[in-house]
Design an enzyme around this catalytic site. Sequence first.
Site, PDB file in Angstrom:
ATOM      1  N   GLU A   1      -3.150   7.684  -4.807  1.00 41.77           N
ATOM      2  CA  GLU A   1      -3.570   7.106  -6.082  1.00 41.77           C
ATOM      3  C   GLU A   1      -5.035   7.485  -6.346  1.00 41.77           C
ATOM      4  O   GLU A   1      -5.840   7.524  -5.427  1.00 41.77           O
ATOM      5  CB  GLU A   1      -3.450   5.570  -6.025  1.00 41.77           C
ATOM      6  CG  GLU A   1      -2.037   5.060  -5.964  1.00 41.77           C
ATOM      7  CD  GLU A   1      -1.991   3.531  -5.902  1.00 41.77           C
ATOM      8  OE1 GLU A   1      -3.030   2.882  -6.229  1.00 41.77           O
ATOM      9  OE2 GLU A   1      -0.947   2.977  -5.527  1.00 41.77           O
TER      10      GLU A   1
ATOM     11  N   ARG B   1       0.843  -1.180   0.000  1.00 32.76           N
ATOM     12  CA  ARG B   1       0.000   0.000   0.000  1.00 32.76           C
ATOM     13  C   ARG B   1       0.886   1.239   0.000  1.00 32.76           C
ATOM     14  O   ARG B   1       1.859   1.331   0.752  1.00 32.76           O
ATOM     15  CB  ARG B   1      -0.936   0.007   1.208  1.00 32.76           C
ATOM     16  CG  ARG B   1      -2.080  -1.014   1.105  1.00 32.76           C
ATOM     17  CD  ARG B   1      -3.046  -0.624  -0.006  1.00 32.76           C
ATOM     18  NE  ARG B   1      -4.197  -1.518  -0.113  1.00 32.76           N
ATOM     19  CZ  ARG B   1      -4.291  -2.523  -0.977  1.00 32.76           C
ATOM     20  NH1 ARG B   1      -3.260  -2.785  -1.780  1.00 32.76           N
ATOM     21  NH2 ARG B   1      -5.389  -3.250  -1.038  1.00 32.76           N
TER      22      ARG B   1
ATOM     23  N   HIS C   1       0.377   0.388  -9.866  1.00 33.45           N
ATOM     24  CA  HIS C   1      -0.320  -0.529  -8.950  1.00 33.45           C
ATOM     25  C   HIS C   1      -0.807  -1.760  -9.702  1.00 33.45           C
ATOM     26  O   HIS C   1      -1.995  -2.122  -9.648  1.00 33.45           O
ATOM     27  CB  HIS C   1      -1.492   0.189  -8.273  1.00 33.45           C
ATOM     28  CG  HIS C   1      -1.953  -0.488  -7.012  1.00 33.45           C
ATOM     29  ND1 HIS C   1      -2.584   0.187  -5.991  1.00 33.45           N
ATOM     30  CD2 HIS C   1      -1.878  -1.781  -6.603  1.00 33.45           C
ATOM     31  CE1 HIS C   1      -2.888  -0.654  -5.017  1.00 33.45           C
ATOM     32  NE2 HIS C   1      -2.463  -1.861  -5.371  1.00 33.45           N
TER      33      HIS C   1
END
Length: 391
Positions: A234, A205, A251
């Site tokens: 993000e 994360r 990601h």
Amino acid sequence: MTKAELTIVADENIPALEDCFGDLGTLVRLPGRDMTREQLRDADILLVRSVTRVNEALLAGTPVRFVGSCTIGTDHLDTGWLERQGIHWSAAPGCNANSVVEYVFSALAALNHDWNGRRFGIVGCGNVGGLLQKRLRALDIPCAVYDPWLPDNPDAADLDRVLQQDVICLHAPLVKGGPHPSLHMLGAEQLARIKDGAVLISAGRGAVVDNRALLELLRRGRQFTTVLDVWENEPDIDTELLELVDIGTPHIAGYSLDGKLAGTRMIREALDKSGLGVAVGAVGRPSAGGRDQCQLPWRDLSRPPAAPRRAAPPGGSSGFAAMAALLLLIYDPRKDDQRLRVAAEGELPMARAFDQLRRDYPERLEFSHYRIDGAVLTELQRSQLKILGLE
């Protein structure tokens, strides 16, 4: 849920929706980041990925009784609120763990960073970190693990020791409260402890790392290699930080087709166990609770169907270079890095470009779909690749 059919609203990027949920009723596909409460006014089931914030603001007043996230994390779900409302929920822990571990080794291959003779540090030893630890042990590579939730891990160490290793892999979930918060676990002080020549790989994360502190450190010329797949804020990531990292990707570490299909299948299994997936399908046959479970098509979605593919490195390569070349023929994170950098310089706002890269991500199969062809490798190197899934 007494209707003849269920209405299932799902993130349009979830694969195999028809195979896994089509027998239950009507499927409505929507962009995951932009879902609204109005769009859920007739929904019985909500299927999301990590980009959808599922909370009271989204679900209050809707008929949704089951939420499934086809991803490993839960920080985007307000699970406390869901439980208080009697809404069943499930995530798919571990579904893409193998994909993320393969990303780690592909990134090292792209950096020409031989993992043999290196010491690894792992922050967060759940499904992903635990699988990485297992692979490293099989490769006879030492590692130190920081996970305060797992004090009895045989490789347990404090965070300072982990940050002194040659390769530091971050796989912790984002936890903002409680006894062991992970938000900005690596701030300016911790990042400064990483030694020159080390490699930092963040694929858990984004906010586990203080991105502003990392940016300032890299601006000052700190000499460690940085691989970021996850970012703070993000999809509107810091493009200045992107310019300074060695590999930056949107990601997608866990974005293998294998992992995506596993996530979809796991949520269907959770729905069946909840007892809420009982309805009459569009063709009038009992589904889920009334059909022979082994006949449902999603039972066969453990991995994408594909014949073994051949991977042969360039002629003349040997040793670690041959191993690295083989992995990069299967998956090269530098291509994702290049796409992200091009997108950052394009006309679209960064947030839209980031999401578009994830939405349009090319099919990626895991190592196990490939067979080595024509490589000059020692028995040790072949055994290492076999441990990684490539034979």
